[in-house]
Write an enzyme that holds these catalytic residues in place. Structure first.
Site, PDB file in Angstrom:
ATOM      1  CD1 TRP A 147      -0.513  -1.635   3.110  1.00 21.91           C
ATOM      2  CD2 TRP A 147       0.541   0.320   3.380  1.00 21.91           C
ATOM      3  NE1 TRP A 147       0.203  -1.694   4.292  1.00 21.91           N
ATOM      4  CE2 TRP A 147       0.862  -0.512   4.488  1.00 21.91           C
ATOM      5  CE3 TRP A 147       1.096   1.606   3.336  1.00 21.91           C
ATOM      6  CZ2 TRP A 147       1.702  -0.103   5.523  1.00 21.91           C
ATOM      7  CZ3 TRP A 147       1.933   2.015   4.370  1.00 21.91           C
ATOM      8  CH2 TRP A 147       2.232   1.163   5.445  1.00 21.91           C
ATOM      9  CG  ASN A 148       5.109   1.205   0.483  1.00 31.85           C
ATOM     10  OD1 ASN A 148       4.676   0.378  -0.310  1.00 31.85           O
ATOM     11  ND2 ASN A 148       6.378   1.291   0.785  1.00 31.85           N
ATOM     12  N   PRO A 205      -3.491  -5.162  -6.465  1.00 31.98           N
ATOM     13  CG  PRO A 205      -4.959  -3.354  -6.757  1.00 31.98           C
ATOM     14  CD  PRO A 205      -4.696  -4.755  -7.227  1.00 31.98           C
ATOM     15  N   GLY A 215       6.043  -6.630  -0.648  1.00 30.78           N
ATOM     16  CA  GLY A 215       5.290  -6.535   0.598  1.00 30.78           C
ATOM     17  C   GLY A 215       6.161  -6.944   1.760  1.00 30.78           C
ATOM     18  CB  SER A 216       5.333  -7.776   5.219  1.00 31.34           C
ATOM     19  OG  SER A 216       4.409  -8.825   5.012  1.00 31.34           O
ATOM     20  CD  GLU A 247      12.549  -6.188  -5.123  1.00 30.72           C
ATOM     21  OE1 GLU A 247      13.114  -5.546  -4.220  1.00 30.72           O
ATOM     22  OE2 GLU A 247      13.175  -6.716  -6.050  1.00 30.72           O
ATOM     23  CB  CYS A 250      10.710  -0.906   1.085  1.00 34.45           C
ATOM     24  SG  CYS A 250      11.067  -0.304  -0.570  1.00 34.45           S
TER      25      CYS A 250
HETATM   26  P1  NAD Z   1       1.770  -7.149   3.067  1.00 34.75           P
HETATM   27  O1  NAD Z   1       2.782  -8.225   2.980  1.00 34.75           O
HETATM   28  O2  NAD Z   1       0.853  -7.126   4.210  1.00 34.75           O
HETATM   29  O3  NAD Z   1       0.838  -7.165   1.763  1.00 34.75           O
HETATM   30  C1  NAD Z   1       1.347  -7.067   0.463  1.00 34.75           C
HETATM   31  C2  NAD Z   1       0.348  -7.636  -0.524  1.00 34.75           C
HETATM   32  O4  NAD Z   1       0.223  -9.039  -0.315  1.00 34.75           O
HETATM   33  C3  NAD Z   1      -1.055  -7.070  -0.381  1.00 34.75           C
HETATM   34  O5  NAD Z   1      -1.573  -6.847  -1.671  1.00 34.75           O
HETATM   35  C4  NAD Z   1      -1.808  -8.177   0.318  1.00 34.75           C
HETATM   36  O6  NAD Z   1      -3.196  -8.191   0.065  1.00 34.75           O
HETATM   37  C5  NAD Z   1      -1.148  -9.401  -0.279  1.00 34.75           C
HETATM   38  N1  NAD Z   1      -1.263 -10.646   0.481  1.00 34.75           N
HETATM   39  C6  NAD Z   1      -1.528 -10.792   1.814  1.00 34.75           C
HETATM   40  N2  NAD Z   1      -1.532 -12.113   2.135  1.00 34.75           N
HETATM   41  C7  NAD Z   1      -1.254 -12.794   0.996  1.00 34.75           C
HETATM   42  C8  NAD Z   1      -1.100 -14.173   0.685  1.00 34.75           C
HETATM   43  N3  NAD Z   1      -1.219 -15.119   1.621  1.00 34.75           N
HETATM   44  N4  NAD Z   1      -0.804 -14.518  -0.590  1.00 34.75           N
HETATM   45  C9  NAD Z   1      -0.645 -13.562  -1.550  1.00 34.75           C
HETATM   46  N5  NAD Z   1      -0.792 -12.241  -1.304  1.00 34.75           N
HETATM   47  C10 NAD Z   1      -1.087 -11.859  -0.056  1.00 34.75           C
HETATM   48  O7  NAD Z   1       2.595  -5.793   2.934  1.00 34.75           O
HETATM   49  P2  NAD Z   1       2.048  -4.310   3.099  1.00 34.75           P
HETATM   50  O8  NAD Z   1       1.758  -4.080   4.540  1.00 34.75           O
HETATM   51  O9  NAD Z   1       0.995  -4.052   2.082  1.00 34.75           O
HETATM   52  O10 NAD Z   1       3.334  -3.448   2.665  1.00 34.75           O
HETATM   53  C11 NAD Z   1       4.331  -3.022   3.543  1.00 34.75           C
HETATM   54  C12 NAD Z   1       5.555  -3.913   3.414  1.00 34.75           C
HETATM   55  O11 NAD Z   1       6.021  -3.899   2.077  1.00 34.75           O
HETATM   56  C13 NAD Z   1       6.731  -3.409   4.247  1.00 34.75           C
HETATM   57  O12 NAD Z   1       7.338  -4.496   4.881  1.00 34.75           O
HETATM   58  C14 NAD Z   1       7.673  -2.810   3.205  1.00 34.75           C
HETATM   59  O13 NAD Z   1       9.031  -2.792   3.581  1.00 34.75           O
HETATM   60  C15 NAD Z   1       7.419  -3.714   2.049  1.00 34.75           C
HETATM   61  N6  NAD Z   1       7.834  -3.082   0.802  1.00 34.75           N
HETATM   62  C16 NAD Z   1       8.956  -3.529   0.179  1.00 34.75           C
HETATM   63  C17 NAD Z   1       9.401  -2.923  -0.982  1.00 34.75           C
HETATM   64  C18 NAD Z   1      10.661  -3.379  -1.691  1.00 34.75           C
HETATM   65  O14 NAD Z   1      10.886  -2.949  -2.795  1.00 34.75           O
HETATM   66  N7  NAD Z   1      11.473  -4.216  -1.078  1.00 34.75           N
HETATM   67  C19 NAD Z   1       8.676  -1.846  -1.517  1.00 34.75           C
HETATM   68  C20 NAD Z   1       7.535  -1.413  -0.867  1.00 34.75           C
HETATM   69  C21 NAD Z   1       7.111  -2.043   0.296  1.00 34.75           C
END
Ligand code: NAD
Length: 518
Positions: free
Chosen positions: A156-157, A181, A230-231, A252, A286
């Protein structure tokens, strides 16, 4: 395509009335519900995949030039729709106009120029020479063939840069894409879908699957490759799920980026970078500066300069250009994490020099004050876990060696920065930091160089975006061998005869063997 109920003037994508299972989308700066999107199920996503697979061959057949023309038109579209796109990003993230402009809209502008221009070179057939003497005269080619259907799952960021942005090279390579998304920020990609269709991307080539984690999991099951941002915790789940179908993944993930301020640093520059890149996007990047290590001789002076940069920061709802410096937090539970880290640090002896509270007097939404913490150490969560908020914890260290040791004392390894007027020493320190990217006398800016790979070390990821690898990962490396001049019957074939076998052994030894040990 997902439908979005229009509930305010801020979003402009329309659909039917929301159902009870739809996901409400909030403006986190105000708390106002601005739209609803469907929480799609596995069947809907499978149907999207079927549509994508039917549309992809024609898209691939358009070639680099045909696809490039369409994608480059998006630069003009983004220019014409700049204010609208920026305001949609702001409406679902709570970030300021400038943060949305620079890191989302600006990234999109670059990506739609870079990938169409560079895809032909990055994915050009490579003519390969071999040391295998028995293959003399044969033509060997390494070819990059689009995998077919790519699933992009985003956080979401940065709804434009980090979710949608990863779709651009996948499309340029000739793939169809389904983007999932974040359920927190699903609106930006809907607007960009409009743009892609207007610019000539055929129906079905780019689709959006809205929904929560379950929709992401369902997407993993039906695509040929997953690009996940994501995380780290969710990244592991995605990788485990993809293993069931042997689907390749690029991950990532999270970070805890250190900044090292050496005793000979330009302290004005180091301080302004520490403040800007810890607070930019509400600290929800991130590769934010998440922790700072300052050599003892310059600690006090650095701190004074940091406070000078912090004192006039405006933390308010952004209504347009120049209206606010730091926006709201985007994801409500993230405020709890930031608060937990600050309270944990305080309980263990840290001091709050500015900020240190949640909330935003008289306004709704999700806010945490821009905060500076000192007297911190590695027993505290704010120094070891990803905070992902507007906090700047600063630790005094004895020397560069201690700074490097502390910087590397982390399960993460996404980005880092080093400040020193001696760029040779600065670069030498950068090379000792365990991170996918390290800037010297800068921070984060490596992200703008789409030629450079951007990916995490350790628990920060697998694979990378940008550079040649950032588009080749969306392709199958196909090896082609063409035999034009040859015998009717090769000597090594049936029937095996003792004489030929011995002769071949000798020839093989002569051609390949070493006569002396080294
Ligand atoms: P998140 O992991 O909670 O969610 C990311 C995405 O994954 C969302 O679209 C979510 O709906 C989906 N998701 C959730 N459970 C899933 C599953 N079991 N299978 C498949 N998809 C699933 O992350 P967030 O809170 O949206 O984002 C913040 C995190 O993203 C932070 O840790 C940040 O550091 C990281 N991030 C990393 C980068 C990078 O380039 N390394 C860039 C931006 C954000």
């Amino acid at each position: 395509m997902a439908t979005v109920e229009k509930q305010s003037d801020q979003d402009s994508v329309n659909g039917g009335a929301p159902s009870s299972t739809d996901i409400p989308v909030e403006n986190p700066a105000t708390g106002e519900i601005i739209a609803h999107v469907p929480d799609m199920g596995a069947d809907e996503i499978a149907a999207m995949a079927a549509r994508a697979r039917a549309a992809q061959p024609a898209w691939e057949a358009m070639g680099f030039e045909g696809r490039g023309r369409v994608l480059m038109n998006m630069q003009k579209w983004l220019t014409d729709n700049a204010d609208r796109v920026i305001r949609v990003v702001m409406s679902e993230t709570g970030k300021t106009y400038e943060d949305a402009q620079m890191a989302d809209w600006g990234y999109g502008m670059s990506a739609f120029g870079f990938w169409p221009k560079n895809a032909p070179e990055y994915l050009a057939d490579e003519s390969v020479k071999t040391a295998a003497k028995l293959l003399a005269g044969k033509k060997l080619i390494l070819r990059y063939k689009p995998l077919g259907l790519i699933g992009v799952i985003g956080p979401w960021n940065y709804p434009l840069a980090n979710s949608f942005g990863d779709a651009v090279p996948a499309l340029a390579a000739g793939n169809a894409v389904i983007l999932k998304p974040s359920e927190i920020t699903p609106l930006t990609s809907q607007v960009l879908l409009e743009g892609l269709l207007e610019c000539g991307v055929p129906e079905g080539v780019f689709q959006i699957a809205t929904g929560r984690g379950g929709a992401g999991a369902a997407l993993v099951d039906v695509v040929d490759m997953v690009m996940f941002t994501g995380s780290t915790a969710t990244g592991k789940k995605v990788m485990a799920r993809a293993a069931e179908t042997l689907t390749p993944v690029s991950l990532e993930l999270g970070g805890k980026d250190p900044m090292i301020v050496m005793a000979d640093a330009d302290l004005d520059r180091a301080a302004s970078h520490a403040v800007y890149y810890s607070m930019f996007n509400g600290g929800q990047t991130c590769i934010s500066v998440e922790r700072v290590y300052v050599e003892a001789p310059v600690y006090d002076e650095f701190l004074a300069k940091v406070m000078d940069n912090m004192k006039d920061l405006r933390n308010d709802v952004s209504t347009g250009p120049g209206a606010s410096d730091v926006g709201s937090m985007t994801f409500p539970p993230q405020v709890d994490i930031v608060e937990r880290h600050v309270e944990d640090a305080k309980a263990k002896g840290a001091k709050v020099l500015i900020g240190g509270k949640r909330g935003h007097e008289g306004k709704g939404g999700y806010w945490y004050e821009p905060t500076v913490l000192v007297d911190v150490d590695h027993t505290m969560e704010c120094m070891t876990e990803e905070t992902f908020g507007p906090t700047l914890p600063i630790m005094k260290v004895a020397d560069t060696e201690e700074a490097i040791r502390m910087a590397n004392d982390s399960p993460y390894g996404l980005g880092a920065s080093v400040f020193s007027k001696d760029v040779v020493r600065g670069e030498a320190v950068a090379r000792r930091v365990d991170a996918g990217a390290v800037c010297v006398n800068d921070a984060l800016m490596n992200y703008m160089a789409l030629e450079l790979p951007m990916g995490g070390a350790k628990a920060s990821g697998l694979g990378s975006r940008h550079g040649a690898g950032g588009i080749r990962k969306y392709c199958q490396q196909q090896a082609i061998l063409v035999s034009k001049y040859h015998m009717k019957h090769e000597v090594h074939m049936y029937p095996y005869k003792p004489r030929t076998t011995k002769a071949l052994q000798k020839v093989f030894g002569l051609l390949n063997g070493r006569r002396k040990s080294v």
